[in-house]
Design a protein around this motif. Structure first.
Motif, mmCIF file in Angstrom:
data_model
loop_
_atom_site.group_PDB
_atom_site.id
_atom_site.type_symbol
_atom_site.label_atom_id
_atom_site.label_comp_id
_atom_site.label_asym_id
_atom_site.label_seq_id
_atom_site.Cartn_x
_atom_site.Cartn_y
_atom_site.Cartn_z
ATOM 1 N N GLY A 208 -10.905 -7.834 31.827
ATOM 2 C CA GLY A 208 -10.170 -8.719 30.930
ATOM 3 C C GLY A 208 -8.721 -8.347 30.816
ATOM 4 N N GLY A 209 -8.219 -8.236 29.561
ATOM 5 C CA GLY A 209 -6.825 -7.950 29.344
ATOM 6 C C GLY A 209 -6.531 -6.462 29.243
ATOM 7 N N ALA A 210 -7.506 -5.612 29.579
ATOM 8 C CA ALA A 210 -7.294 -4.177 29.482
ATOM 9 C C ALA A 210 -6.282 -3.708 30.517
ATOM 10 C CB ALA A 210 -8.617 -3.440 29.685
ATOM 11 N N THR A 211 -5.754 -2.520 30.272
ATOM 12 C CA THR A 211 -4.972 -1.810 31.277
ATOM 13 C C THR A 211 -5.865 -0.735 31.867
ATOM 14 O OG1 THR A 211 -2.899 -2.221 30.120
ATOM 15 C CG2 THR A 211 -2.938 -0.394 31.673
ATOM 16 N N VAL A 212 -5.821 -0.581 33.188
ATOM 17 C CA VAL A 212 -6.677 0.389 33.866
ATOM 18 C C VAL A 212 -5.817 1.506 34.446
ATOM 19 C CG1 VAL A 212 -8.317 0.745 35.757
ATOM 20 C CG2 VAL A 212 -8.464 -1.313 34.352
ATOM 21 N N LEU A 213 -6.206 2.746 34.191
ATOM 22 C CA LEU A 213 -5.535 3.924 34.726
ATOM 23 C C LEU A 213 -6.400 4.501 35.830
ATOM 24 C CD1 LEU A 213 -4.574 5.647 31.346
ATOM 25 C CD2 LEU A 213 -3.254 3.961 32.640
ATOM 26 N N GLU A 245 -1.214 2.585 37.144
ATOM 27 C CA GLU A 245 -1.455 1.843 35.916
ATOM 28 C C GLU A 245 -1.362 0.357 36.233
ATOM 29 O OE1 GLU A 245 1.023 1.413 31.754
ATOM 30 O OE2 GLU A 245 0.809 3.413 32.640
ATOM 31 N N VAL A 246 -2.456 -0.373 36.069
ATOM 32 C CA VAL A 246 -2.507 -1.755 36.523
ATOM 33 C C VAL A 246 -3.254 -2.600 35.503
ATOM 34 C CG1 VAL A 246 -4.687 -1.538 37.781
ATOM 35 C CG2 VAL A 246 -2.976 -3.167 38.591
ATOM 36 N N ALA A 272 -10.366 2.558 31.549
ATOM 37 C CA ALA A 272 -9.902 1.265 31.054
ATOM 38 C C ALA A 272 -9.475 1.420 29.600
ATOM 39 C CB ALA A 272 -11.001 0.220 31.173
ATOM 40 N N VAL A 273 -8.254 0.988 29.286
ATOM 41 C CA VAL A 273 -7.725 1.056 27.928
ATOM 42 C C VAL A 273 -7.664 -0.358 27.379
ATOM 43 C CG1 VAL A 273 -5.794 1.805 26.498
ATOM 44 C CG2 VAL A 273 -6.352 3.047 28.594
ATOM 45 N N PRO A 274 -8.415 -0.690 26.338
ATOM 46 C CA PRO A 274 -8.460 -2.075 25.842
ATOM 47 C C PRO A 274 -7.197 -2.461 25.098
ATOM 48 C CG PRO A 274 -9.753 -0.662 24.430
ATOM 49 C CD PRO A 274 -9.289 0.203 25.567
ATOM 50 N N GLY A 275 -6.208 -2.931 25.862
ATOM 51 C CA GLY A 275 -4.955 -3.391 25.265
ATOM 52 C C GLY A 275 -3.829 -2.438 25.557
#
Length: 304
Positions: A208-213, A245-246, A272-275
């Motif tokens: 979704g709209g998360a940022t993934v490291l 970071e994407v 995954a960081v939610p937001g």
């Protein structure tokens, strides 16, 4: 590729087919356009392919584009091989390279035995394979597919699925329309619906709209490629590792590109960081004592 305030109508008093359309397709994106018949999907794709110009608004398009139209005109003075060779030369290949790529795609779609047949004498399904092959000849930065799977046999549809996913995984952009709602399911990074000339998002891709490291190490020669799906932000880490970071919508395409490369990439961690953080970039979730376990997505064993 970016469309900003795009509108299209035919004639000064004609009805608006599209109005106020805004769309950005970033590197590594695989984007689906849906909508009922007559909603303007083909018009939108023709503008994205550079075949038509918008009546209003702006369209910023990559220089290297490839397009499979909804209807391929077979009444051209070429046989199948000659047409692909001609398109290869038009796209800047020398004669030997155009020949090589033409033969490759004729064989890939199982029509090498009809390479010398005039286009006008080919069946509809075979002609569609030629239409798809001409778009795959070169590694275009933007691949536009307007119901390109229609008329193909199952093997050819699977081959096109593979080619579209591979193009996105290697940093290209794919924009497509197809009547099958399951087309490229799980790989699509974004989906939009056209209704009454307006475009609206109907979903996002993985995470979704998360940022993934993603933390990676390279065992092979040389650094990571400069062009990666989603244009990830890069941070060097001790020991030569790199944190990428994407946006979550591009995470699957990024992992495919990393693991399919020839540099021996090892994925150390995936979070995954939610937001996004307040500064517009993700924070390092692993430093937060309260990070929920479900926010950490395990890397499959075969990826490690």
């Amino acid at each position: 590729m970016r469309l900003d305030g795009v509108g299209r109508r035919y004639g000064r008093r004609g009805p608006w087919i599209l109005r106020g359309v805004a769309l950005a397709v970033e590197a590594g994106a695989l984007v689906r356009i849906g909508g009922p018949n007559g909603s303007g999907k083909s018009t939108l794709l023709r503008i994205a392919a550079g075949v038509e110009r918008p009546t209003e608004g702006t369209a910023e398009l990559p220089a290297r584009r490839a397009y499979v139209p909804e209807r391929f005109p077979p009444a051209l003075p070429f046989d199948a091989r000659g047409y692909l060779r001609h398109l290869g030369r038009v796209r800047g290949m020398d004669a030997a390279e155009a020949d090589r790529r033409a033969e490759h795609w004729l064989d890939a779609f199982g029509i090498a035995d009809r390479a010398g047949t005039p286009l006008a004498e080919l069946s509809k399904g075979t002609c569609q394979k030629v239409a798809v092959a001409q778009a795959l000849l070169a590694d275009a930065d933007l691949l536009v597919l307007d119901e390109a799977w229609t008329g193909l046999d199952p093997a050819a549809r699977a081959r096109l699925d593979e080619a579209a996913a591979d193009r996105a995984a290697r940093g290209g952009r794919v924009l497509f329309v197809d009547h099958d709602p399951a087309r490229l399911a799980g790989l699509t990074t974004a989906a939009y619906e056209l209704d009454d000339g307006a475009l609206r998002p109907v979903g996002t891709g993985p995470a979704g709209g998360a940022t993934v490291l993603v933390e990676v190490e390279t065992a092979g020669p040389g650094p990571l490629p400069q062009r990666l799906p989603g244009a990830p932000r890069r941070t060097g880490l001790p020991g030569g590792a790199v944190r990428l970071e994407v946006a979550g919508a591009h995470s699957d395409a990024l992992l495919r590109a990393l693991l399919a490369g020839d540099r021996g990439v090892h994925v150390r961690s995936l979070v995954a960081v939610p937001g996004p953080a307040a500064d517009g970039h993700a924070h390092d979730a692993r430093g937060d004592a309260g990070q929920d376990a479900q926010d950490v997505q395990a890397v499959p064993e075969e990826a490690r």
